[in-house]
Enzyme design. Sequence first.
Site, mmCIF file in Angstrom:
data_model
loop_
_atom_site.group_PDB
_atom_site.id
_atom_site.type_symbol
_atom_site.label_atom_id
_atom_site.label_comp_id
_atom_site.label_asym_id
_atom_site.label_seq_id
_atom_site.Cartn_x
_atom_site.Cartn_y
_atom_site.Cartn_z
ATOM 1 N N ARG A 102 -6.816 -7.460 -8.229
ATOM 2 C CA ARG A 102 -7.482 -8.757 -8.345
ATOM 3 C C ARG A 102 -8.946 -8.516 -8.660
ATOM 4 O O ARG A 102 -9.414 -7.378 -8.644
ATOM 5 C CB ARG A 102 -7.370 -9.525 -7.023
ATOM 6 C CG ARG A 102 -7.868 -8.703 -5.833
ATOM 7 C CD ARG A 102 -7.886 -9.489 -4.545
ATOM 8 N NE ARG A 102 -8.110 -8.656 -3.385
ATOM 9 C CZ ARG A 102 -9.273 -8.195 -2.959
ATOM 10 N NH1 ARG A 102 -10.376 -8.495 -3.647
ATOM 11 N NH2 ARG A 102 -9.377 -7.456 -1.876
ATOM 12 N N ARG A 137 -31.026 -56.554 16.323
ATOM 13 C CA ARG A 137 -31.040 -56.638 14.856
ATOM 14 C C ARG A 137 -29.599 -56.768 14.346
ATOM 15 O O ARG A 137 -29.071 -55.865 13.684
ATOM 16 C CB ARG A 137 -31.695 -55.411 14.259
ATOM 17 C CG ARG A 137 -33.109 -55.171 14.726
ATOM 18 C CD ARG A 137 -33.692 -53.943 14.032
ATOM 19 N NE ARG A 137 -34.999 -53.596 14.556
ATOM 20 C CZ ARG A 137 -35.191 -52.753 15.565
ATOM 21 N NH1 ARG A 137 -34.150 -52.190 16.158
ATOM 22 N NH2 ARG A 137 -36.402 -52.472 15.979
ATOM 23 N N ALA A 169 -41.158 -50.189 21.230
ATOM 24 C CA ALA A 169 -40.967 -49.898 19.815
ATOM 25 C C ALA A 169 -42.308 -49.478 19.248
ATOM 26 O O ALA A 169 -43.353 -49.671 19.872
ATOM 27 C CB ALA A 169 -40.429 -51.113 19.071
ATOM 28 N N HIS A 170 -42.285 -48.883 18.045
ATOM 29 C CA HIS A 170 -43.518 -48.329 17.504
ATOM 30 C C HIS A 170 -44.561 -49.394 17.185
ATOM 31 O O HIS A 170 -45.740 -49.098 17.090
ATOM 32 C CB HIS A 170 -43.211 -47.507 16.246
ATOM 33 C CG HIS A 170 -42.590 -46.201 16.563
ATOM 34 N ND1 HIS A 170 -43.277 -45.180 17.165
ATOM 35 C CD2 HIS A 170 -41.317 -45.752 16.415
ATOM 36 C CE1 HIS A 170 -42.476 -44.143 17.334
ATOM 37 N NE2 HIS A 170 -41.283 -44.464 16.902
ATOM 38 N N GLN A 171 -44.135 -50.647 16.976
ATOM 39 C CA GLN A 171 -45.117 -51.679 16.666
ATOM 40 C C GLN A 171 -45.734 -52.283 17.918
ATOM 41 O O GLN A 171 -46.538 -53.197 17.821
ATOM 42 C CB GLN A 171 -44.481 -52.785 15.808
ATOM 43 C CG GLN A 171 -43.381 -53.562 16.519
ATOM 44 C CD GLN A 171 -41.999 -53.002 16.258
ATOM 45 O OE1 GLN A 171 -41.816 -51.792 16.305
ATOM 46 N NE2 GLN A 171 -41.033 -53.858 15.982
ATOM 47 N N ARG A 222 -43.252 -53.812 25.256
ATOM 48 C CA ARG A 222 -42.238 -53.759 24.200
ATOM 49 C C ARG A 222 -41.995 -52.317 23.744
ATOM 50 O O ARG A 222 -42.931 -51.609 23.369
ATOM 51 C CB ARG A 222 -42.696 -54.602 23.014
ATOM 52 C CG ARG A 222 -41.633 -54.750 21.948
ATOM 53 C CD ARG A 222 -42.107 -55.700 20.873
ATOM 54 N NE ARG A 222 -41.086 -55.857 19.840
ATOM 55 C CZ ARG A 222 -41.257 -56.612 18.771
ATOM 56 N NH1 ARG A 222 -42.385 -57.277 18.609
ATOM 57 N NH2 ARG A 222 -40.312 -56.708 17.867
ATOM 58 N N GLU A 260 -2.486 6.520 8.036
ATOM 59 C CA GLU A 260 -3.045 7.672 7.343
ATOM 60 C C GLU A 260 -3.907 8.473 8.308
ATOM 61 O O GLU A 260 -4.432 7.928 9.290
ATOM 62 C CB GLU A 260 -3.930 7.224 6.171
ATOM 63 C CG GLU A 260 -3.191 6.633 4.991
ATOM 64 C CD GLU A 260 -4.137 6.224 3.883
ATOM 65 O OE1 GLU A 260 -3.641 6.062 2.753
ATOM 66 O OE2 GLU A 260 -5.343 6.069 4.131
ATOM 67 N N LYS A 280 0.810 -1.213 0.000
ATOM 68 C CA LYS A 280 0.000 0.000 0.000
ATOM 69 C C LYS A 280 0.847 1.268 0.000
ATOM 70 O O LYS A 280 0.439 2.298 -0.560
ATOM 71 C CB LYS A 280 -0.930 -0.007 1.218
ATOM 72 C CG LYS A 280 -1.862 -1.212 1.295
ATOM 73 C CD LYS A 280 -2.790 -1.297 0.092
ATOM 74 C CE LYS A 280 -3.803 -2.414 0.234
ATOM 75 N NZ LYS A 280 -3.223 -3.742 0.133
#
Length: 616
Positions: A328, A586, A524-526, A522, A236, A151
């Site tokens: 640039r 599982r 689980a969703h089922q 149980r 400056e 600069k």
Amino acid sequence: MTLLQLQRLSARPAMLRSHAWRASFNKRGWASGAKPFKKVMACNRGEIAVRIMRAANELGCETVAIYSREDRFTQHRYKADQAFLVENKSPVGAYLDIPQIIKIAKENKVEAIHPGYGFLSENPEFAQACKDNGITFCGPTPSNLKDFGDKTTARELALKVGVPCVPGTPGPVNTVEEARAFIDSGVGYPVILKAAHGGGGRGMRVVESAEVLEENFNRATSEAKAAFGNGAVFIERYVYKPRHIEVQILGDGTGNIVHLYDRDCSVQRRHQKVVETAPAMGLDPKTRQAMLNDAVRLTSHAKYLNAGTVEFLVDKEGRYYFIEVNPRIQVEHTVTEVVTGVDLVQSQFRIASGAKLSDLNLTQDNVSVRGVAMQCRVTTEDPSRDFKPDTGTIEVFRSTGGMGIRIPFLLGVLDHPDFVDGTVDTSFIAENPQLLEPMHVANRGSKLLTYISNVIVNGPPKALGAVGAPPSPVDPQIPTLPAPAKKQGPSLRETYVNKGPAAFAKAVRDNKGLLITDTTWRDAHQSLLATRMRTVDMLNIAPRHRHCPGQCLQSGVLGFLNECPWDRLAQLREAVPDIPFQMLLRGANAVGYTSYPDNVVYKFCELAQQTGMDVF
């Protein structure tokens, strides 16, 4: 305004309007007589790398990207025809490693490198390394970069050709003692400290008094060192409440320069631009023309090559002062493309290939401005918290388009009367703190989707009472169970605990009666309870189950209840001590929905067994 366009950073510029301009290109867009590039590298990341590749693709070039390990999933890697990892470097260091970048380019027959902005874009050593290795640097010459990247040298050149400058140091300042001596020599406070070897607002500090000079000097030099590898600054006199106006230029290295008019970048915070407008609104025509002439004269004197920006401050009296030349392409180049119809990045490639401005039919008479373009920068910062970095989970993403694409802070800026009148200066944001107050956004689409998904999974809220049959008015009856018959021999649970799994399995096979597996609990969703029954509710009914032969349980992650599954298992085991509990696994997924390492599954089963589980 005759036209207002909100321009995205990577939006495609307007098509070239001049028939003569188009006629000077071959079918791929290269100037007649120039040597087209076959393969080019975008030596950058993010938006500007994508912008470079798009321009190169439109010119028929193959593209090469580089990336750090942290950027391996970012867009610019996949936009390129080829992409290469810069190895063993930090996220930033990868884009600053000149030897590796040059090596990648040479090994892959890259003919030209476009540096974008930031990183190595203003580094003369990189430009020279490209030249030394037979690779075209799509930017200014090493000499241009040395002159304008420093600069203080740029300031000397400006003074030499009669461009007005703010009083400042004749060269870089390296110690706070040098800084204090210069200021005390008659310049006085306030002053501004700026990095001598870079831009973008880094290494910049306003100093109001002698008491805070040392602290600000140390911060400015530290930032400059971190960002540009050199901590030198220059000083400056500080211009109070100026407008920040910059002039876009293109040069062909022979002294021929064409300007593409100006941009207003006055809306800033911490010296970082927030809104850019092309052209500048409300600027005195005489002041504008004088700045355009000075920008051309300065860069022509330096025989500037390729794209650059000459920046000025304009005070309340209309006097302007040279700040610097950014050698640039800049982030805000797109607004100039929109109002002039000139594709700046393609022009960079064409000039780098050897074309002169006359080959491109780029004469000052052929460049004009139509309408107004505006660009807003969106950052991951929170204006209501003093622009602190914003962290957290991204819950919603909508690509820009139509209503609502401006964040609330930018809306406040664009709607402010001073901005509409074109009278803002660089102190605009600081003097309008109300812009930083949070605005409440309806976000109706996301709220509606959240509600619908909640109803689908959990059912409608009871308060609505509009879906399904009304609840039963009768309280459920808890059955009274007869006292159990006297046990004949050990129970299955006792056999398991005292004699082990093999004896338990044999007892099950030898049993002549009916054994029942009850799945009421149980998890689980089922199941009948669908993970919604709290542990306390299950413990309330546990005594009714402790005499039921064959009771079993599957225990999983209780994501909906925010309860610990291990605590639940232990408490139920204590409440029902004589019934075997059973868990479904599982395979490698255990009780989850993704594959886990074997040692994780084994450890999970071990802990489950220790807590009360019997059969897997």
